[in-house]
Write an enzyme that holds these catalytic residues in place. Structure first.
Site, PDB file in Angstrom:
ATOM      1  N   HIS A   1       0.862  -1.183   0.000  1.00 16.51           N
ATOM      2  CA  HIS A   1       0.000   0.000   0.000  1.00 16.51           C
ATOM      3  C   HIS A   1       0.893   1.226   0.000  1.00 16.51           C
ATOM      4  CE1 HIS A   1       1.105   0.510   4.165  1.00 16.51           C
ATOM      5  NE2 HIS A   1       0.531  -0.640   4.511  1.00 16.51           N
TER       6      HIS A   1
ATOM      7  N   ASP B   1      -1.164 -19.155  13.172  1.00 14.33           N
ATOM      8  CA  ASP B   1       0.070 -19.641  13.787  1.00 14.33           C
ATOM      9  C   ASP B   1       0.121 -19.238  15.258  1.00 14.33           C
ATOM     10  OD1 ASP B   1       2.987 -19.781  14.506  1.00 14.33           O
ATOM     11  OD2 ASP B   1       3.098 -20.450  12.432  1.00 14.33           O
TER      12      ASP B   1
ATOM     13  N   SER C   1       3.284  -4.875   7.207  1.00  7.25           N
ATOM     14  CA  SER C   1       2.724  -4.664   5.872  1.00  7.25           C
ATOM     15  C   SER C   1       3.801  -4.877   4.822  1.00  7.25           C
ATOM     16  CB  SER C   1       2.135  -3.261   5.737  1.00  7.25           C
ATOM     17  OG  SER C   1       3.077  -2.281   6.083  1.00  7.25           O
TER      18      SER C   1
END
Length: 333
Positions: free
Chosen positions: A157, A278, A293
């Protein structure tokens, strides 16, 4: 979800939609047979804007408000001279004095010309009454390295201004070595973050674009981020997958996730709905946190996407973008 940042600048977030760019069918076809190195390591990012961004206007009557300047405007020139930094902009105002001068502004991508009459403050300096920003620095994750072009993509992004939520206008920038020192765990309603350090004296590569689908650049010679096996690019499907993330020191590990849903060509770039399964990652971070990110998503031996956002209501869930969209966007810039 956004990267750990300084100076109030955000790396795109669950709170603010990433500005998505959709790939054309022709470009999508070019990714067939492509092989990329999935990276998953954090880096420091420094980015300098093209011009200066107006991030805040004080209340009351000021030269900036009187001339029509708005929050989010990008001042690209003052008195016919290109603006390159906040310091240089201040110098141009001092040279101009209190005479009326023209500001060349970019507003939501369109050019606007304004006439401003600076005033002297209590210290005698000429000013227009606006807070401006020209740069940011923070931490994010590199998604892939392309050995064919020596280019990389990261974040998934864009880098946005923390005050205006607008995409930072790109001037130039670089990525720097980074080490994760600590983690602030995420919780319901509270985004966690990776806390790290990066070396401002060394550059791993140069940026060439800041887009709604990620930041892109080229790596320096012999950069360690280029090491590793190149995997084929694939399409994500619902089911088990793994992400590669660097949540401690310099170590990159794989963690189990589930792709819950795929939304091809989603207009906001959220093409994958993911859930962290996880136990080790949940114990360490609470799920997806700021700074992760860009973490590559692998499925069936293929690189299929990157983590981009976290759900503030549940940090074990979030969104991702397809690697094909990142590749196509990087090729278009």
């Amino acid at each position: 979800m956004h990267g750990n940042i300084q100076k109030g600048v955000r790396f795109g977030a669950a709170l603010a939609l990433a500005l998505a760019l959709c790939a054309t069918a022709a470009l999508a076809a070019e990714t067939g047979g492509k092989r990329l190195v999935p990276v998953g390591h954090t880096v420091g990012v420094k980015l300098f804007s093209r011009g200066v961004v107006v991030v805040k206007l004080p209340e009351g009557s000021t030269p900036a408000r009187t001339c029509g300047l708005k929050t989010g405007d990008v001042i690209e020139a003052c008195g016919g001279r290109t603006v390159t930094s906040t310091e240089q902009f201040q110098s141009l105002l001092q040279e101009n004095g209190t005479d009326t001068t023209e500001l060349s502004v970019k507003r939501q991508g369109s050019p606007v010309t304004l006439s401003v009459e600076p005033e002297r403050n209590e210290e005698g300096a000429c000013c227009i009454g606006a807070w401006v920003r020209d740069s940011m620095a923070g931490i994010g994750t590199v998604t892939y390295y392309d050995p064919d072009s020596n280019t990389f993509g990261a974040l998934g992004h864009g880098i946005t201004d923390g005050d205006t939520a607008a995409l930072m206008p790109f001037g130039n920038g670089a990525i720097l070595p980074s080490t994760v020192k600590a983690v602030k765990k995420g919780g319901c309603g509270s985004a966690g973050e990776l806390r790290g350090e990066f070396d401002l004296t060394e550059e791993l590569g140069q940026l060439y674009a800041n887009t709604g689908c990620g930041i892109f650049g080229t790596l320096n010679v012999a950069c360690s981020l280029a090491e590793g096996e190149a995997l084929p690019v694939g399409d994500a499907s619902e089911g088990p997958a793994v992400i590669r993330s660097n949540i401690s020191g310099d170590e990159v590990q794989e963690y189990a996730v589930e792709i819950l849903k795929t939304i091809p060509d989603a207009p906001d770039g959220r093409e994958l709905v993911i859930s962290v399964t996880d136990p080790e990652l949940i114990a360490a971070t609470g799920g997806i946190v700021q700074g992760m990110s860009g973490s590559p998503i692998l499925q069936n031996g293929q690189l299929v996407g990157a983590v981009t956002h976290v759900l503030l209501s549940d940090p074990t869930k979030g969104y991702g973008i397809s690697v094909e969209t990142m590749l196509n966007t990087g090729a278009m810039t």
